[in-house]
Design an enzyme around this catalytic site. Structure first.
Site, PDB file in Angstrom:
ATOM      1  N   GLY A  47      -2.888   4.312  -5.216  1.00 18.48           N
ATOM      2  CA  GLY A  47      -2.775   4.699  -3.818  1.00 18.48           C
ATOM      3  C   GLY A  47      -3.915   4.089  -3.024  1.00 18.48           C
ATOM      4  O   GLY A  47      -4.987   3.807  -3.573  1.00 18.48           O
ATOM      5  N   GLN A  52      -9.672   3.108   3.930  1.00 17.11           N
ATOM      6  CA  GLN A  52     -10.327   2.407   2.815  1.00 17.11           C
ATOM      7  C   GLN A  52     -10.394   0.892   3.028  1.00 17.11           C
ATOM      8  O   GLN A  52     -11.092   0.200   2.303  1.00 17.11           O
ATOM      9  CB  GLN A  52      -9.618   2.702   1.490  1.00 17.11           C
ATOM     10  CG  GLN A  52      -9.731   4.168   1.062  1.00 17.11           C
ATOM     11  CD  GLN A  52      -9.015   4.418  -0.245  1.00 17.11           C
ATOM     12  OE1 GLN A  52      -7.800   4.573  -0.274  1.00 17.11           O
ATOM     13  NE2 GLN A  52      -9.761   4.439  -1.334  1.00 17.11           N
ATOM     14  N   CYS A  93     -10.991   7.393  -7.523  1.00 15.46           N
ATOM     15  CA  CYS A  93     -10.694   6.865  -6.189  1.00 15.46           C
ATOM     16  C   CYS A  93     -11.273   5.462  -6.088  1.00 15.46           C
ATOM     17  O   CYS A  93     -12.390   5.222  -6.549  1.00 15.46           O
ATOM     18  CB  CYS A  93     -11.313   7.767  -5.127  1.00 15.46           C
ATOM     19  SG  CYS A  93     -11.046   7.175  -3.442  1.00 15.46           S
ATOM     20  N   LEU A  94     -10.519   4.556  -5.488  1.00 12.65           N
ATOM     21  CA  LEU A  94     -10.981   3.171  -5.364  1.00 12.65           C
ATOM     22  C   LEU A  94     -12.238   3.067  -4.509  1.00 12.65           C
ATOM     23  O   LEU A  94     -12.970   2.081  -4.603  1.00 12.65           O
ATOM     24  CB  LEU A  94      -9.864   2.301  -4.765  1.00 12.65           C
ATOM     25  CG  LEU A  94      -8.574   2.226  -5.588  1.00 12.65           C
ATOM     26  CD1 LEU A  94      -7.528   1.399  -4.856  1.00 12.65           C
ATOM     27  CD2 LEU A  94      -8.839   1.658  -6.972  1.00 12.65           C
ATOM     28  N   HIS A 135      -4.089  13.385  -2.486  1.00 12.05           N
ATOM     29  CA  HIS A 135      -5.278  12.530  -2.426  1.00 12.05           C
ATOM     30  C   HIS A 135      -5.229  11.634  -1.180  1.00 12.05           C
ATOM     31  O   HIS A 135      -6.228  11.474  -0.479  1.00 12.05           O
ATOM     32  CB  HIS A 135      -5.335  11.700  -3.718  1.00 12.05           C
ATOM     33  CG  HIS A 135      -6.536  10.820  -3.854  1.00 12.05           C
ATOM     34  ND1 HIS A 135      -7.511  11.042  -4.797  1.00 12.05           N
ATOM     35  CD2 HIS A 135      -6.916   9.705  -3.167  1.00 12.05           C
ATOM     36  CE1 HIS A 135      -8.451  10.094  -4.673  1.00 12.05           C
ATOM     37  NE2 HIS A 135      -8.106   9.278  -3.704  1.00 12.05           N
ATOM     38  N   GLU A 136      -4.044  11.075  -0.912  1.00 16.17           N
ATOM     39  CA  GLU A 136      -3.918  10.143   0.219  1.00 16.17           C
ATOM     40  C   GLU A 136      -3.961  10.860   1.558  1.00 16.17           C
ATOM     41  O   GLU A 136      -4.549  10.358   2.511  1.00 16.17           O
ATOM     42  CB  GLU A 136      -2.641   9.303   0.088  1.00 16.17           C
ATOM     43  CG  GLU A 136      -2.638   8.373  -1.125  1.00 16.17           C
ATOM     44  CD  GLU A 136      -3.912   7.542  -1.241  1.00 16.17           C
ATOM     45  OE1 GLU A 136      -4.413   7.056  -0.213  1.00 16.17           O
ATOM     46  OE2 GLU A 136      -4.422   7.406  -2.368  1.00 16.17           O
ATOM     47  N   HIS A 139      -7.538  11.535   2.362  1.00 14.32           N
ATOM     48  CA  HIS A 139      -8.233  10.368   2.922  1.00 14.32           C
ATOM     49  C   HIS A 139      -8.056  10.297   4.436  1.00 14.32           C
ATOM     50  O   HIS A 139      -8.995   9.978   5.160  1.00 14.32           O
ATOM     51  CB  HIS A 139      -7.679   9.068   2.319  1.00 14.32           C
ATOM     52  CG  HIS A 139      -8.385   8.615   1.075  1.00 14.32           C
ATOM     53  ND1 HIS A 139      -9.731   8.346   1.037  1.00 14.32           N
ATOM     54  CD2 HIS A 139      -7.919   8.362  -0.172  1.00 14.32           C
ATOM     55  CE1 HIS A 139     -10.071   7.940  -0.185  1.00 14.32           C
ATOM     56  NE2 HIS A 139      -8.993   7.949  -0.937  1.00 14.32           N
TER      57      HIS A 139
HETATM   58 NI    NI Z   1      -8.866   7.512  -2.942  1.00 17.86          NI
END
Ligand code: NI
Length: 169
Positions: A47, A52, A93-94, A135-136, A139
């Site tokens: 995701g 991000q 998480c990225l 999670h998204e 963000h």
């Molecule tokens: Ni994330």
């Protein structure tokens, strides 16, 4: 194009993102989505949210690869309309690379959003997909998964971040 992923500590990740005016972004959207998927796949993510990559928009992409096959989901202005059950699984998480922690989430979540063509849809996800939805959406509200840890675990994670962030790009 593969874009740089914004990391924990950079301000835009703490921004409550603005709703997408679909008509206003329609022309740009295919390129943005292409870049978001390419960037996400390049680091084996499941995701990616627009903050991000430095965009203040309520827009995320997800691909949890059900049954090992690509399934691209576009979430524009997503809202969680129902949730039930509980799960606790390891999450990452990225934007916080190298850090993983067990996070409490709902096990089943229904979202309402617009797709890449601006059409409203509703989708219910369980397990990994439910987790990705939560999670998204977090963000887009300026929240990271580490915010959901209890105080003591969070302190430990923050000190781990201090170590690993030297390797972040
Ligand atoms: Ni994330």
């Amino acid at each position: 194009m593969i874009l740089r992923i914004i990391k924990h500590g950079e301000k835009i990740l703490r921004t409550v993102c603005d709703p997408v005016d679909y008509a206003a972004v329609r022309k740009e959207l295919p390129r943005i989505l292409r870049d978001m998927f390419a960037t996400m796949y390049s680091v084996r993510g499941v995701g990616l949210a627009s903050p991000q990559i430095g965009l203040n928009l309520r827009l995320s992409v997800i691909d949890v690869r059900p049954e090992g096959k690509a399934r691209r989901l576009v979430l524009i202005n997503p809202v969680i309309v129902a949730s039930s059950g509980e799960l606790e699984e390891e999450e990452g998480c990225l934007s916080v690379p190298g850090i993983y922690a067990r996070i409490h989430r709902h096990a089943k979540v229904t979202i309402r959003a617009l797709d890449a063509r601006g059409r409203p849809y509703e989708m219910t996800g369980e397990g990994m997909l439910a987790r990705a939805f939560q999670h998204e959406v977090d963000h887009l509200d300026g929240k990271l998964f580490i915010d959901r840890l209890d105080f003591i675990t969070r302190l430990k994670v923050m000190s781990a971040i201090k170590e690993v962030r030297k390797n972040w790009t």
